[in-house]
Design an enzyme around this catalytic site. Structure first.
Site, PDB file in Angstrom:
ATOM      1  N   LYS A  22       2.480   5.995  -2.998  1.00 51.61           N
ATOM      2  CA  LYS A  22       3.545   6.954  -3.036  1.00 51.61           C
ATOM      3  C   LYS A  22       4.026   6.922  -4.773  1.00 51.61           C
ATOM      4  O   LYS A  22       4.379   8.139  -5.033  1.00 51.61           O
ATOM      5  CB  LYS A  22       4.716   6.615  -2.494  1.00 51.61           C
TER       6      LYS A  22
ATOM      7  N   PRO B  73       0.742  -1.358   0.093  1.00 51.51           N
ATOM      8  CA  PRO B  73      -0.098   0.017  -0.007  1.00 51.51           C
ATOM      9  C   PRO B  73       0.838   0.997   0.069  1.00 51.51           C
ATOM     10  O   PRO B  73       0.556   2.200  -0.750  1.00 51.51           O
ATOM     11  CB  PRO B  73      -0.895  -0.226   0.967  1.00 51.51           C
ATOM     12  N   TYR B  74       1.697   1.235   0.808  1.00 46.80           N
ATOM     13  CA  TYR B  74       2.730   2.331   0.972  1.00 46.80           C
ATOM     14  C   TYR B  74       3.479   2.816  -0.508  1.00 46.80           C
ATOM     15  O   TYR B  74       3.583   3.994  -1.079  1.00 46.80           O
ATOM     16  CB  TYR B  74       3.593   2.466   1.803  1.00 46.80           C
ATOM     17  N   SER B  75       4.022   1.756  -0.847  1.00 47.17           N
ATOM     18  CA  SER B  75       4.706   1.889  -2.362  1.00 47.17           C
ATOM     19  C   SER B  75       3.964   2.357  -3.522  1.00 47.17           C
ATOM     20  O   SER B  75       4.027   3.225  -3.936  1.00 47.17           O
ATOM     21  CB  SER B  75       5.607   0.789  -2.548  1.00 47.17           C
TER      22      SER B  75
END
Length: 263
Positions: free
Chosen positions: A154, A149-151
């Protein structure tokens, strides 16, 4: 763009990079509206900054909260000329099967930027001036090991910032995208944020900077109206290597991942 005399909104400003940017803006002569989901940190930073700042707690990804923050800025200081979409979350496991987690990360790390731009860009185009600063991450250029989710979000934040600059840059709207690696914030150090593997990937890739160092880089880039803000200059070399041979880069990331896991 010089920030002196401008009115700014900074999200995620109760600590970390957001608080450091707010302090730097006030030092440089701007007026600032700070917002954060957590009132304790937010109130402390607002009190520290004195008459040059006001705060409003709430969810930076909610359209009604964004509207309320913009209205507070106008009532307190005047039209918003600078917007720092800085709030972010790092929750989520490698693939992450919980849709609610994906929704939260997408809302905070991406839709918050989109919703703020939707409310601000038309007025900036009419006035012929405005500055949108998106806090993404080196993960948005290079991928974050250990957190899908973070990657993913971003990368999307970088893409949206690029689109804003391409679409509105000739109409007076300036855009910068902040892509640091390790910064000494709760996102990196809190066990409830990035996974241990993701945190190790960040801390072993380069130096861990202080938020004040990042804020200095942000204001310097804005003064030069430079799109990509890289407090860790080595990220540019990594990005060039990635683009020069994508398959080799992916193989290298796989090896890095195995080393982090002890495989």
């Amino acid at each position: 763009m010089k920030v002196a005399g401008k009115v700014a909104v900074v999200t995620g400003a109760g600590g970390g990079i957001g608080a450091a940017i707010a302090r730097k803006l006030v030092d440089e002569g701007a007026k600032v509206v700070l917002t954060d989901l957590h009132d304790d940190g937010l109130n402390a930073v607002v009190a520290e900054l004195g008459d040059a700042a006001v705060g409003l707690g709430g969810d930076a990804s909610a359209a009604d909260h964004i509207a309320a923050v913009i209205a507070l800025a106008e009532e307190s200081f005047g039209p918003v000329g600078l917007y720092f979409a800085n709030a972010g979350v790092g929750i989520g496991s490698e693939l992450e099967f919980d849709d609610a987690v994906w929704d939260t990360v997408i809302d905070v790390n991406l839709r918050a930027h989109i919703r703020a731009a939707q409310q601000l860009i038309p007025g900036w185009v009419d006035r012929g001036e405005g500055y949108f600063v998106s806090t993404a991450s080196a993960a948005g250029l290079l991928t974050q090991i250990g957190s899908a989710p973070y990657s993913v979000t971003k990368h999307a934040a970088v893409g949206f910032a690029e689109w804003l600059s391409v679409t509105y840059g000739d109409q007076g709207v300036r855009v910068s995208c902040l892509c640091p690696m390790g910064v000494n914030t709760k996102l990196l150090t809190d066990d409830a944020s990035l996974s241990p593997t993701a945190a190790r990937a960040v801390t072993t890739a380069g130096a861990v900077l202080e938020p004040s160092d990042v804020a200095d880089a942000v204001l310097e880039a804005m003064d030069a109206e430079r799109f990509l803000i890289l407090p860790h200059p080595e990220v540019l070399d990594m990005y060039r290597h990635k683009g020069a041979d994508y398959d080799r880069w992916i193989r290298g990331m796989r090896r890095f991942q195995k080393a982090l896991r002890g495989d």
